[in-house]
Design a protein around this motif. Structure first.
Motif, PDB file in Angstrom:
ATOM      1  N   TRP A  82      46.671 -13.185  -5.431  1.00 44.04           N
ATOM      2  CA  TRP A  82      48.257 -12.455  -5.717  1.00 44.04           C
ATOM      3  C   TRP A  82      48.552 -13.098  -6.253  1.00 44.04           C
ATOM      4  N   GLU A 105      44.340 -16.429   5.378  1.00 41.30           N
ATOM      5  CA  GLU A 105      44.473 -17.953   4.202  1.00 41.30           C
ATOM      6  C   GLU A 105      45.123 -16.973   3.183  1.00 41.30           C
ATOM      7  N   LEU A 106      46.262 -17.406   2.463  1.00 39.39           N
ATOM      8  CA  LEU A 106      46.703 -17.510   1.059  1.00 39.39           C
ATOM      9  C   LEU A 106      46.472 -19.062   0.910  1.00 39.39           C
ATOM     10  N   TRP A 130      54.444 -13.379   5.211  1.00 41.75           N
ATOM     11  CA  TRP A 130      53.048 -13.071   6.328  1.00 41.75           C
ATOM     12  C   TRP A 130      53.339 -12.730   7.291  1.00 41.75           C
ATOM     13  N   SER A 149      39.023 -10.551  -0.411  1.00 45.75           N
ATOM     14  CA  SER A 149      39.332 -11.802  -0.655  1.00 45.75           C
ATOM     15  C   SER A 149      39.819 -11.170  -1.923  1.00 45.75           C
ATOM     16  N   ALA A 171      56.536 -17.664   1.434  1.00 46.02           N
ATOM     17  CA  ALA A 171      55.220 -16.666   2.275  1.00 46.02           C
ATOM     18  C   ALA A 171      54.938 -17.090   2.942  1.00 46.02           C
ATOM     19  N   LYS A 195      48.101 -24.416   1.792  1.00 41.35           N
ATOM     20  CA  LYS A 195      47.194 -23.228   2.355  1.00 41.35           C
ATOM     21  C   LYS A 195      48.400 -22.191   3.572  1.00 41.35           C
ATOM     22  N   LEU A 202      48.032 -17.423  -6.102  1.00 38.87           N
ATOM     23  CA  LEU A 202      47.010 -17.457  -5.428  1.00 38.87           C
ATOM     24  C   LEU A 202      45.757 -16.730  -4.503  1.00 38.87           C
ATOM     25  N   THR A 203      45.487 -16.596  -4.131  1.00 42.24           N
ATOM     26  CA  THR A 203      44.453 -16.604  -3.321  1.00 42.24           C
ATOM     27  C   THR A 203      44.829 -15.781  -1.875  1.00 42.24           C
ATOM     28  N   VAL A 204      44.395 -14.771  -1.640  1.00 43.86           N
ATOM     29  CA  VAL A 204      44.535 -14.255  -0.406  1.00 43.86           C
ATOM     30  C   VAL A 204      43.343 -13.772   0.110  1.00 43.86           C
TER      31      VAL A 204
END
Length: 132
Positions: free
Chosen positions: A76, A100-101, A118, A73, A114, A4, A82-84
């Protein structure tokens, strides 16, 4: 292995302003991209960036969690699922923001891109907060 991107920021802005910058569609468009985001669990949305020869410029997402003003959250998806995750805390009159990604399988080129992307987006967030 689930790798992550994890970033931490400290802002002098109150938590309510930071929350607005993360959840208000108009404000998001000033530091990420044009979008139809709404902070409602289950809402499906898109971010629209300038397309390139390698990417159509579209990020699809769905809001997973909204705990105003402390946690947000969403998915993405722009080639990888993915999850932001955003976690906000009041700190010394300002706001501590953790990003967190998640969802990367390794620290490959997509992961590095990424992380770099970010970091740049969050520097734009900081400029927006200072201007608000």
């Amino acid at each position: 292995m689930n790798t992550k991107v994890s970033l931490d920021f400290q802002f002098t802005s109150p938590i309510e302003k930071v929350w607005s910058a993360l959840t208000d569609s108009d404000l998001l468009s000033k530091w990420i991209w044009a979008n139809d985001f709404k902070p409602v669990v289950g809402h499906q949305f898109q971010f629209h960036a300038e397309p390139t020869q390698w990417w159509d410029g579209i990020v699809n997402g769905e809001v997973l969690q909204v705990e105003e003003p402390h946690q947000l959250s969403y998915t993405w998806n722009s080639g990888k699922n993915l999850t932001v995750i955003w976690v906000l805390k009041v700190m010394n009159g300002g706001t501590s923001l953790h990003f967190e990604l998640t969802g990367f399988e390794s620290e490959d080129q997509a992961f590095q891109g990424a992380k770099y992307g970010w970091e740049n987006l969050c520097s734009q967030l900081e400029k927006l907060l200072l201007a608000m």
